[in-house]
Design an enzyme around this catalytic site. Structure first.
Site, mmCIF file in Angstrom:
data_model
loop_
_atom_site.group_PDB
_atom_site.id
_atom_site.type_symbol
_atom_site.label_atom_id
_atom_site.label_comp_id
_atom_site.label_asym_id
_atom_site.label_seq_id
_atom_site.Cartn_x
_atom_site.Cartn_y
_atom_site.Cartn_z
ATOM 1 N N HIS A 505 0.834 -1.210 0.000
ATOM 2 C CA HIS A 505 0.000 0.000 0.000
ATOM 3 C C HIS A 505 0.865 1.255 0.000
ATOM 4 C CE1 HIS A 505 -3.539 2.487 1.343
ATOM 5 N NE2 HIS A 505 -2.534 3.246 1.777
ATOM 6 N N GLU A 506 1.783 1.332 0.934
ATOM 7 C CA GLU A 506 2.601 2.540 1.031
ATOM 8 C C GLU A 506 3.461 2.732 -0.216
ATOM 9 O OE1 GLU A 506 2.074 4.820 3.071
ATOM 10 O OE2 GLU A 506 0.683 3.633 4.257
ATOM 11 N N HIS A 509 1.676 4.694 -2.787
ATOM 12 C CA HIS A 509 1.863 6.137 -2.647
ATOM 13 C C HIS A 509 3.212 6.565 -3.236
ATOM 14 C CE1 HIS A 509 -1.648 7.003 -0.246
ATOM 15 N NE2 HIS A 509 -1.288 6.222 0.743
ATOM 16 N N HIS A 512 3.084 6.851 -6.891
ATOM 17 C CA HIS A 512 2.346 8.054 -7.288
ATOM 18 C C HIS A 512 3.295 9.258 -7.314
ATOM 19 C CE1 HIS A 512 -1.911 10.044 -6.856
ATOM 20 N NE2 HIS A 512 -1.360 10.275 -8.018
#
Length: 720
Positions: A505-506, A509, A512
């Site tokens: 998940h991290e 980011h 992104h």
């Protein structure tokens, strides 16, 4: 600088486990300036590493040179320089143009950008007393500075003139978006208010920023104090041996030699509740978790909510949620409430079915909150023949990182990673990797800081140390922080499945930020609405269980044998059991946040009425389940009262609608994984906020969001 409109000058992209927001010197170097060291202060000011751009690769901050005494002079100079730059823009005798106003504004504040990125990363990842004291001092000053930028009348007049005449400026799409963001941010911030109203607004913003810092610091101290000290190893029966060893190492580090310490993670239900056989110890652990925050943070939260309500009224909104959501992809409070209506009923029905199965397994009428996870794990073992502890030997951190997270990024996007041991990070635990694009060209730097320590706040998050921008000639430097317990020296770091998905998940980011390909920093990378920012990171979780990826990293840490082939299928099946609990606890926290920010100040409770307020809110929404407490209660809801997610915690579920729809697209669009990755990167990840985020979503999947895939994922489709 801060995300426009946030209550705190800190800004980070967090997993579901944490709020967002960011040492000291480089690895191992911690020096604070003595109060009477005037000569040293003068020397530091003359040689301050924040005053000039870093000469390190990708502009990596020169952590080996940074000392505590550098921060305050850099903040002060950074503020003064940017104010002067903005004053010069406003005072220009030339008619406003995009270049001499908007682009000039984007170039301003270089010193402040550099020092803020490093300092707030430190404040989250490696804080000491000096850092906390400076944070308390500098946050209200930075809030006042942000108001000065947003409310400067001369600058606003130029932006308004450009905005009014934007049709004749010949701007491209990114420039139009940037102009709209700068102009809209100032309107939202009160640039059209009368001077007396603006003055009150400044007072509110400064006070809110101060209180949010106080909330975070209270919670950090309270969470550390609430760590559960266990005297005998027998009490930890049920925990895997490596977790027991990590608890002993944690105790040693915290001065409890011979004992065992279970430090608390940010959220309510601690992971050890699923394994501890001692029911009394489970009760103690849950009570310690839910007792954090206490009276001090209850009072802070009430005050913050009242001040936010007053600010919203000043800005012409019925409540803070209305003001907040107007700048999000949801658009209106009604859209958020409609989402709650669609999700709450199916989630509660699903949780009730799970609860009945747990009670049957336990042989009791109902299962209590401290026992739910323990019996859920028993049901998973019996119903799906899966023992979560049996997965851990196959989930070693280094393999998950290199053969899982990094390999998935190569598979989907073609990028590769090289560890740069020659580059110094901000803490010995933090590692630096250079990221290369598919053609071998440079992309950016990725820092991974995965272990828990006393100086780090709980949870998991992503920060940008350098934001990508063609205008500024910057490539991205991003950091992921997790809180994985560090074992004794020489022992492997074995993860549970939640920690694996958190790392993926991290890293979503991080991608992104790394893939950002825009000119202007205000619209780069993760500078998107709060209810959209979690979407790409949640999509990235899919690769954790993608067969080709899982087969590569899920290998026994000693023998190298692959995870038994039946375990992944059992894992996916077993994960479905527990979706009801997860949905209810998360929605409960979201409606608490929403309730705090949809009432006028006069209707909010006093500090001693917080518990009753929470109970009434949950009952009103049909979420008052005694065995499923909210994922966060008010006293430790740092996303909301210590960060930028106020009236925004709903965004995780809002983003999950987009995520589930996109995962379906990846699986069913007929392209290869690599081809799909290129589309997702080109149309969405690289665009930041340079286009309407929902237009970027539609450009990928080809339609408006569909709730169906999320309801199916959550096992609730049959309950609608």
């Amino acid at each position: 600088m801060a995300r426009v409109g946030s209550d705190s000058v800190t800004s980070a992209k967090s997993s579901e486990t944490s709020p967002g927001s960011p040492t000291t010197a480089g690895a191992g170097a911690r020096s604070a300036t003595a109060p009477d060291a005037a000569g040293r202060r003068a020397h530091d000011a003359a040689s301050n590493p924040f005053f000039t751009p870093s000469e390190l690769p990708y502009g990596l901050p020169p952590f080996a040179r940074i000392r505590h005494g550098h921060f305050l002079p850099a903040f002060e100079r950074g503020v003064d320089e940017q104010l002067a730059e903005v004053a010069a823009i406003g005072a220009s005798p030339d008619p406003p143009t995009f270049e001499n106003t908007v682009a000039a504004l984007e170039r301003s504040g270089a010193v402040l950008r550099r020092v803020s990125a490093v300092f707030f990363n430190k404040a989250n990842a490696d804080a000491d007393r000096a850092t906390q004291e400076l944070e308390a001092e500098i946050v209200p000053r930075l809030a006042a500075h942000e108001d000065a930028l947003l409310l400067d009348p001369a600058l606003f007049a130029r932006l308004e003139a450009l905005h009014d005449g934007r049709g004749g400026l010949g701007l491209d799409g990114e420039q139009e978006r940037l102009l709209a963001r700068h102009h809209g941010a100032r309107v939202r911030a009160g640039a059209r208010l009368a001077p007396a109203q603006q003055q009150r607004l400044r007072e509110l913003n400064a006070r809110i920023a101060t209180l949010c810092t106080e909330f975070r610091q209270n919670l950090r101290a309270d969470t550390a104090a609430a760590a559960l000290v266990v005297e005998r190893a027998e009490e930890l029966a049920g925990l895997p041996a490596d977790e027991v060893a990590a608890a002993a190492e944690n105790a040693r580090a915290l001065g409890h030699d011979g004992a065992f310490v279970l430090s608390l993670l940010n959220f309510t239900n601690q992971p050890q509740l699923a394994a501890l056989e001692d029911a009394a110890l489970r009760e103690r652990l849950l009570a310690a978790s839910m007792g954090r925050g206490g009276a001090a943070n209850a009072a802070v939260a009430v005050t913050v909510a009242r001040l936010r309500a007053e600010r919203a009224a000043l800005l012409g909104h019925p409540h803070h949620a209305s003001w907040q959501v107007a700048d999000q992809t949801a658009g209106t409070a009604g859209a958020v409430e409609e989402m709650f209506e669609k999700l709450i009923g199916p989630a509660v029905a699903h949780a009730e079915r799970e609860g009945a199965a747990l009670a049957a397994a336990a042989g009791v009428p109902e299962v209590g909150a401290a026992d739910w996870q323990f019996f859920a794990e028993r049901v998973r073992r019996e119903r799906f023949d899966l023992d979560a502890a049996a997965l851990r030997p196959y989930l070693e951190l280094e393999a998950v990182l290199r053969d899982g997270v990094f390999h998935a990024a190569t598979l989907v996007y073609g990028i590769t990673f090289t560890e740069r041991r020659d580059l110094v990070a901000y803490h010995p635990d933090a590692r630096v990797f250079e990221v290369h694009d598919a053609d071998g060209g440079p992309l950016g730097l990725y820092l991974g800081d995965f272990h828990a320590r006393e100086s780090k706040r709980g949870g998991a998050w992503m920060n940008e140390l350098v934001t990508q921008s063609h205008l500024l000639g910057q490539r991205p430097v991003v950091v992921n922080n997790l809180n994985i317990a560090k074992p004794a020296a020489g022992e492997p770091v074995l993860l549970n499945w939640h920690e694996v998905t958190t790392l993926f998940h991290e890293f979503g980011h991080a991608l992104h930020g790394l893939f950002s390909d825009v000119r202007y920093p205000l619209v780069a990378g993760t500078e998107v609405p709060r209810d959209f920012v979690e979407f790409p990171s949640q999509v990235n979780e899919m690769w954790a269980e993608w067969p080709e990826v899982l087969a590569r990293y899920a290998r026994h840490h000693r023998t190298g044998e692959p995870m038994p082939p039946e375990l992944p299928a059992k894992l996916r099946e077993a994960e479905r059991f527990g979706e009801g609990f997860d949905s209810v606890e998360h929605l409960s926290a979201a409606v608490l946040d929403w309730a705090w920010h949809t009432l006028p100040a006069a209707e909010l409770p006093d500090a001693d009425g917080v518990a009753a307020f929470e109970a009434a809110v949950l009952a009103r929404h049909g979420l008052a389940h005694p065995a499923i407490p909210p994922r966060y209660r008010t006293g430790y809801f740092a996303h909301v009262f210590g960060g930028g997610y106020a009236a925004g915690y709903y965004g995780y579920r809002w983003a999950e609608v987009l995520d589930a729809d996109t995962v379906r697209w990846f699986r069913e669009n007929g392209r290869t994984v690599r081809e799909s990755g290129e589309v997702f990167r080109r149309e969405l990840l690289s665009r930041g906020n340079s286009v309407d985020p929902m237009a970027a979503f539609r450009a990928v999947v080809g339609h408006d969001p569909d709730f169906g895939p999320l309801l199916a994922r959550r096992g609730a489709a049959d309950a609608t």
